[in-house]
Design an enzyme around this catalytic site. Structure first.
Site, PDB file in Angstrom:
ATOM      1  CG  HIS A  44       3.542  35.275   1.588  1.00  0.00           C
ATOM      2  ND1 HIS A  44       4.335  34.962   2.677  1.00  0.00           N
ATOM      3  CD2 HIS A  44       3.197  36.573   1.738  1.00  0.00           C
ATOM      4  CE1 HIS A  44       4.460  36.036   3.449  1.00  0.00           C
ATOM      5  NE2 HIS A  44       3.780  37.027   2.911  1.00  0.00           N
ATOM      6  CG  ASP A  68       6.137  39.667   4.800  1.00  0.00           C
ATOM      7  OD1 ASP A  68       5.080  40.217   5.171  1.00  0.00           O
ATOM      8  OD2 ASP A  68       6.188  38.919   3.801  1.00  0.00           O
ATOM      9  CG  ASP A 137       0.934  41.124   2.141  1.00  0.00           C
ATOM     10  OD1 ASP A 137       2.113  40.755   1.991  1.00  0.00           O
ATOM     11  OD2 ASP A 137       0.259  40.864   3.167  1.00  0.00           O
ATOM     12  CG  ASP A 140      -5.431  42.714  11.146  1.00  0.00           C
ATOM     13  OD1 ASP A 140      -5.077  42.245  12.234  1.00  0.00           O
ATOM     14  OD2 ASP A 140      -5.503  42.036  10.105  1.00  0.00           O
TER      15      ASP A 140
HETATM   16  N1  SAM Z   1       0.257  39.264   5.909  1.00  0.00           N
HETATM   17  C1  SAM Z   1       0.147  40.234   6.897  1.00  0.00           C
HETATM   18  C2  SAM Z   1      -1.250  40.262   7.427  1.00  0.00           C
HETATM   19  O1  SAM Z   1      -2.145  39.788   6.766  1.00  0.00           O
HETATM   20  O2  SAM Z   1      -1.459  40.690   8.538  1.00  0.00           O
HETATM   21  C3  SAM Z   1       0.588  41.560   6.348  1.00  0.00           C
HETATM   22  C4  SAM Z   1       2.020  41.587   6.238  1.00  0.00           C
HETATM   23  S1  SAM Z   1       2.802  43.012   5.654  1.00  0.00           S
HETATM   24  C5  SAM Z   1       4.115  43.045   6.741  1.00  0.00           C
HETATM   25  C6  SAM Z   1       1.821  44.407   6.072  1.00  0.00           C
HETATM   26  C7  SAM Z   1       2.486  45.708   5.666  1.00  0.00           C
HETATM   27  O3  SAM Z   1       1.538  46.701   5.263  1.00  0.00           O
HETATM   28  C8  SAM Z   1       3.300  46.364   6.799  1.00  0.00           C
HETATM   29  O4  SAM Z   1       4.672  46.266   6.498  1.00  0.00           O
HETATM   30  C9  SAM Z   1       2.798  47.818   6.838  1.00  0.00           C
HETATM   31  O5  SAM Z   1       3.842  48.750   7.063  1.00  0.00           O
HETATM   32  C10 SAM Z   1       2.190  47.959   5.436  1.00  0.00           C
HETATM   33  N2  SAM Z   1       1.212  49.039   5.284  1.00  0.00           N
HETATM   34  C11 SAM Z   1       0.212  49.381   6.141  1.00  0.00           C
HETATM   35  N3  SAM Z   1      -0.465  50.453   5.657  1.00  0.00           N
HETATM   36  C12 SAM Z   1       0.115  50.781   4.461  1.00  0.00           C
HETATM   37  C13 SAM Z   1      -0.138  51.794   3.469  1.00  0.00           C
HETATM   38  N4  SAM Z   1      -1.133  52.694   3.638  1.00  0.00           N
HETATM   39  N5  SAM Z   1       0.638  51.813   2.357  1.00  0.00           N
HETATM   40  C14 SAM Z   1       1.643  50.912   2.193  1.00  0.00           C
HETATM   41  N6  SAM Z   1       1.952  49.933   3.103  1.00  0.00           N
HETATM   42  C15 SAM Z   1       1.182  49.875   4.213  1.00  0.00           C
END
Ligand code: SAM
Length: 263
Positions: A44, A68, A137, A140
């Site tokens: 972060h 998170d 953030d 994958d």
């Molecule tokens: N740091 C982590 C990593 O690098 O793997 C990522 C953490 S964060 C929890 C990732 C977030 O992206 C998830 O909560 C997921 O629901 C969100 N996410 C995925 N696709 C998305 C989208 N199209 N729009 C908004 N949020 C999205």
């Protein structure tokens, strides 16, 4: 793993909260570790402070993903930042607030933070010239996140940025996901005049060596003055455990095998 505290299928992904040794509590989405209490600061601090210290006055900050709360928390450490966060899956925010509150540390309750439940791709498409910094953030390139790694989305991000704005995205493991990194950088280069990849360690991630890539319309993260970063960190009273001015500049020095991937 010591204990599985939560396991459910949300409308978007498989969500688990597990208690582990030695990483403490951790968020897992679709079988991939997202963040843990023990090493979250490594990720972060690098995905937030590098781009926000590159921009001379980052006020309007958009976070896509980040359920998170760790990214929102670090953005709020920048005194003039007014972050908007767009997370597609409300269950991720609720589960982390309930089971791993130490990561967000109250960021979701901060009056400066605007939190939107929705698809970041659609949100960015509807934003014109509004943001100084966009932080992606995301998970994958799987499920709802696939398009977050492609040129059409980056074009929309560029339109959503002010004329001297910049974006950053986590860009995977240079060791185990070289193809994803190469393609992501190539997509960004179609849109941004300045594209720079930097590295950091995240102990819980595959191979521990992780990359981030900045796409910028004007400011170059590799030429930010060291003393300026130090002054801004101390003026803002930002306490860090991974990020420093020297770490910022050193993180853009790429070993040949990675320089070849992003060349
Ligand atoms: N740091 C982590 C990593 O690098 O793997 C990522 C953490 S964060 C929890 C990732 C977030 O992206 C998830 O909560 C997921 O629901 C969100 N996410 C995925 N696709 C998305 C989208 N199209 N729009 C908004 N949020 C999205």
């Amino acid at each position: 793993m010591r204990e599985r505290l939560l396991s459910e299928q949300t409308g978007f992904q498989e969500l688990e909260i597990i208690d582990t040794d030695p990483f403490g509590r951790a968020l897992v989405l679709d079988q991939a570790l997202q963040t843990s209490e023990r090493d979250e600061f490594m990720y972060h601090e690098m995905i937030v402070h590098v781009p926000l210290m590159t921009h001379p006055d980052p006020r309007r900050v958009l976070i896509i993903g980040g359920g998170d709360g760790g990214t929102l928390r670090r953005v709020l450490e920048h005194p003039r930042a007014a972050p908007t966060q767009v997370e597609i899956d409300r269950r991720v925010i609720d589960a982390c607030r309930a089971h791993i509150p130490s990561i967000g540390a109250g960021a979701f309750e901060d009056a400066r933070a605007q939190v939107v439940i929705g698809d970041g791709i659609a949100f960015v498409r509807g934003s014109q010239g509004q943001f100084d910094v966009v932080i992606v953030d995301s998970t994958d390139p799987v499920g709802p996140a696939i398009q977050l790694f492609e040129a059409p989305f980056y074009r929309d991000v560029a339109s959503a940025l002010a004329e001297d704005g910049l974006m950053v995205a986590q860009s995977s493991s240079p060791l185990f996901m070289a193809g994803e990194l190469r393609s992501q950088v190539a997509h960004m280069r179609q849109v941004f005049p300045i594209v720079r990849t930097y590295l950091g360690v995240v102990s819980g991630y595959p191979g521990s060596l992780w990359s981030y890539t900045i796409g910028s319309l004007h400011h170059d993260p590799t030429t930010v003055d060291r003393l300026t970063i130090q002054r801004r960190l101390s003026e803002a009273g930002i306490e860090t455990h991974y990020y420093t001015a020297d770490v910022h500049l050193a993180s853009f020095v790429l070993p040949p095998f990675i320089a070849d991937i992003v060349a």
